[in-house]
Design a protein around this motif. Structure first.
Motif, PDB file in Angstrom:
ATOM      1  N   VAL A 260       0.854  -1.189   0.000  1.00 29.93           N
ATOM      2  CA  VAL A 260       0.000   0.000   0.000  1.00 29.93           C
ATOM      3  C   VAL A 260       0.887   1.234   0.000  1.00 29.93           C
ATOM      4  O   VAL A 260       1.730   1.402   0.889  1.00 29.93           O
ATOM      5  CB  VAL A 260      -0.939   0.026   1.229  1.00 29.93           C
ATOM      6  CG1 VAL A 260      -1.797   1.286   1.206  1.00 29.93           C
ATOM      7  CG2 VAL A 260      -1.812  -1.224   1.237  1.00 29.93           C
ATOM      8  N   ALA A 261       0.719   2.096  -1.000  1.00 27.40           N
ATOM      9  CA  ALA A 261       1.516   3.320  -1.067  1.00 27.40           C
ATOM     10  C   ALA A 261       1.174   4.217   0.116  1.00 27.40           C
ATOM     11  O   ALA A 261       0.000   4.395   0.452  1.00 27.40           O
ATOM     12  CB  ALA A 261       1.257   4.046  -2.383  1.00 27.40           C
ATOM     13  N   PRO A 262       2.171   4.820   0.761  1.00 29.84           N
ATOM     14  CA  PRO A 262       1.914   5.561   1.998  1.00 29.84           C
ATOM     15  C   PRO A 262       1.499   7.004   1.805  1.00 29.84           C
ATOM     16  O   PRO A 262       1.091   7.644   2.774  1.00 29.84           O
ATOM     17  CB  PRO A 262       3.279   5.489   2.710  1.00 29.84           C
ATOM     18  CG  PRO A 262       4.271   5.462   1.592  1.00 29.84           C
ATOM     19  CD  PRO A 262       3.619   4.671   0.494  1.00 29.84           C
ATOM     20  N   ASP A 263       1.631   7.552   0.611  1.00 29.27           N
ATOM     21  CA  ASP A 263       1.504   8.998   0.448  1.00 29.27           C
ATOM     22  C   ASP A 263       0.054   9.469   0.489  1.00 29.27           C
ATOM     23  O   ASP A 263      -0.839   8.865  -0.109  1.00 29.27           O
ATOM     24  CB  ASP A 263       2.122   9.440  -0.886  1.00 29.27           C
ATOM     25  CG  ASP A 263       3.608   9.111  -0.959  1.00 29.27           C
ATOM     26  OD1 ASP A 263       4.222   9.025   0.116  1.00 29.27           O
ATOM     27  OD2 ASP A 263       4.125   8.925  -2.069  1.00 29.27           O
ATOM     28  N   GLY A 264      -0.171  10.595   1.175  1.00 24.18           N
ATOM     29  CA  GLY A 264      -1.399  11.352   1.060  1.00 24.18           C
ATOM     30  C   GLY A 264      -1.103  12.605   0.252  1.00 24.18           C
ATOM     31  O   GLY A 264       0.038  13.079   0.213  1.00 24.18           O
ATOM     32  N   THR A 265      -2.098  13.129  -0.418  1.00 27.46           N
ATOM     33  CA  THR A 265      -1.870  14.299  -1.269  1.00 27.46           C
ATOM     34  C   THR A 265      -2.993  15.306  -1.087  1.00 27.46           C
ATOM     35  O   THR A 265      -4.089  14.976  -0.618  1.00 27.46           O
ATOM     36  CB  THR A 265      -1.787  13.911  -2.759  1.00 27.46           C
ATOM     37  OG1 THR A 265      -3.007  13.232  -3.125  1.00 27.46           O
ATOM     38  CG2 THR A 265      -0.615  12.997  -3.025  1.00 27.46           C
ATOM     39  N   ASP A 266      -2.695  16.530  -1.487  1.00 26.98           N
ATOM     40  CA  ASP A 266      -3.683  17.600  -1.413  1.00 26.98           C
ATOM     41  C   ASP A 266      -3.279  18.663  -2.434  1.00 26.98           C
ATOM     42  O   ASP A 266      -2.113  19.094  -2.457  1.00 26.98           O
ATOM     43  CB  ASP A 266      -3.735  18.198  -0.004  1.00 26.98           C
ATOM     44  CG  ASP A 266      -4.800  19.276   0.115  1.00 26.98           C
ATOM     45  OD1 ASP A 266      -5.970  18.926   0.313  1.00 26.98           O
ATOM     46  OD2 ASP A 266      -4.447  20.473  -0.017  1.00 26.98           O
ATOM     47  N   GLY A 267      -4.196  19.067  -3.274  1.00 30.57           N
ATOM     48  CA  GLY A 267      -3.853  20.084  -4.263  1.00 30.57           C
ATOM     49  C   GLY A 267      -5.069  20.534  -5.055  1.00 30.57           C
ATOM     50  O   GLY A 267      -6.144  19.925  -4.998  1.00 30.57           O
ATOM     51  N   GLY A 268      -4.905  21.602  -5.799  1.00 29.07           N
ATOM     52  CA  GLY A 268      -5.990  22.121  -6.617  1.00 29.07           C
ATOM     53  C   GLY A 268      -5.503  23.234  -7.522  1.00 29.07           C
ATOM     54  O   GLY A 268      -4.342  23.656  -7.461  1.00 29.07           O
TER      55      GLY A 268
END
Length: 373
Positions: A260-268
């Protein structure tokens, strides 16, 4: 299967006599026993639309318009049990290791019930605005839309990699008070319920995307009339915002869950567009030219993530020699803003396979001298 470093390409299983033996067809895992062929699916949709005429005369008519939709979907999957495919190190001190040195295990946890997933997607769209017609015949409309999409994934049957490594190592297990005992991965059905509950962990992840759209359009005909008809035109403005958030499971975010890839992301980003279009009738009601129209359009798109605005154009001719034949030709440019998930979705693990051409090259009669060298 298992392997020992230094013996390239030699995976094996432990035979009844405690010695390694070659893998046979009966040792292969049968995926059909645990996988769901027909995935359960529940889906609910609601849609509504309304309009109300506010002004029906004067400088301009005005009508209120609105639409709303709601979708909720749940589907479930079940796949083969997770495996220790990171090559779990089993030290020689493990009670099942009779090979006198460290062995690396790639074992599917058949004692578990498989990997399960429940995907829940909730999406709704609300659009509201006004439209009308000026007294001179020009049409206009303006609207605002809000779209929200939320996806939640409940996952079972994943393995905690660090705990699995601890479970097969007597030294690490004795140092961890929570360790339920040393596991012998060489034996079938040797993973007890307590061991399984300790290393098989549930997880959940959530992603959410939101979009807004504000637009205004106006279209009509000029008072200048050509022999073939009047010139029509349209222009408008659009403002878009889009945002994406991905929240991984806590343990997955620490990189503790295998596969399971660990990264969380946030953008717009935001987008502003202006466009204009004109249609010119050139010929009409003539021999071999029942209709001939020329169209030209241009759009300027400014995306907050891109330094320079993009201008695209379109030129088109539509020729109707007679009523049963229509010929079209156009030259146009396109510009597509990348999707928000394309830009900001987190990394995903894959399980790609490849064959090293340098292994067992001697059995390949077509191998070149350069490869053999």
């Amino acid at each position: 299967s298992f392997y020992i470093p230094g013996i390239v390409g030699k995976t094996f299983v432990k035979g009844a006599d405690g010695k390694p033996r070659a893998i046979e067809s009966a040792d292969r895992y049968n995926y059909a026993d645990t996988s769901i062929i027909y995935q359960p699916l529940e889906k609910y949709n609601l849609f509504g639309a309304a309009n109300y005429e506010l002004i029906d005369s004067g400088f301009s008519t005005v009508t209120f318009v609105s639409e709303a939709s709601f979708t909720h979907r749940v589907n479930k999957t079940r796949l083969a049990p997770v495996g220790t495919f990171w090559s779990m190190p089993v030290p020689e001190t493990n009670p099942g290791n009779t090979f006198g040195e460290k062995v690396f295990a790639q074992r599917r946890l058949t004692e578990s019930e498989g990997r399960t997933s429940e995907f829940s997607i909730t999406e709704y769209l609300i659009t509201t605005g006004f439209e009308g017609e000026f007294s001179n015949g020009w049409y206009w409309d303006t609207s605002y839309s809000f779209n929200s999409r939320r996806r939640t994934e409940e996952i079972g049957g994943r393995i905690h990699q660090e705990r699995a490594n601890t479970l097969v190592d007597p030294k690490l297990c004795s140092a961890d008070a929570a360790c339920p005992g040393v596991w012998d991965p060489f034996q079938k059905d040797s993973l007890t319920n307590d061991m399984r509950d300790w290393i098989i962990v549930p997880m959940s992840s959530t992603s959410k995307a939101e979009d807004t759209q504000l637009q205004f359009n106006i279209a009509g005909e000029t008072s200048f009339e050509l022999p073939a008809g009047t010139i029509a035109w349209a222009t408008g403005y659009e403002h878009l915002t889009t945002h994406y958030t991905s929240l991984p499971d806590g343990a997955a975010g620490l990189g503790a869950i295998y596969g399971v890839a660990p990264d969380g992301t946030d953008g717009g980003y935001t987008t502003e567009s202006f466009y204009a279009e004109i249609n010119v009738p050139i010929l009409a009601d003539l021999p071999f030219a029942e209709r001939l129209d020329f169209t030209a359009a241009a759009r300027r798109t400014d995306v907050s993530l891109i330094d320079d605005a993009e201008v695209t154009t379109k030129f088109a001719i539509e020729w109707r020699p007679y009523s049963d034949l229509l010929v079209r030709a156009n030259l146009s440019e396109g510009f597509r803003t990348p999707g928000v998930s394309t830009l900001f979705a987190p990394r995903a693990n894959s399980a790609e396979t490849y064959t090293d051409p340098c292994i067992k090259y001697g059995s390949n009669p077509d191998a070149s001298a350069e490869l053999k060298a």
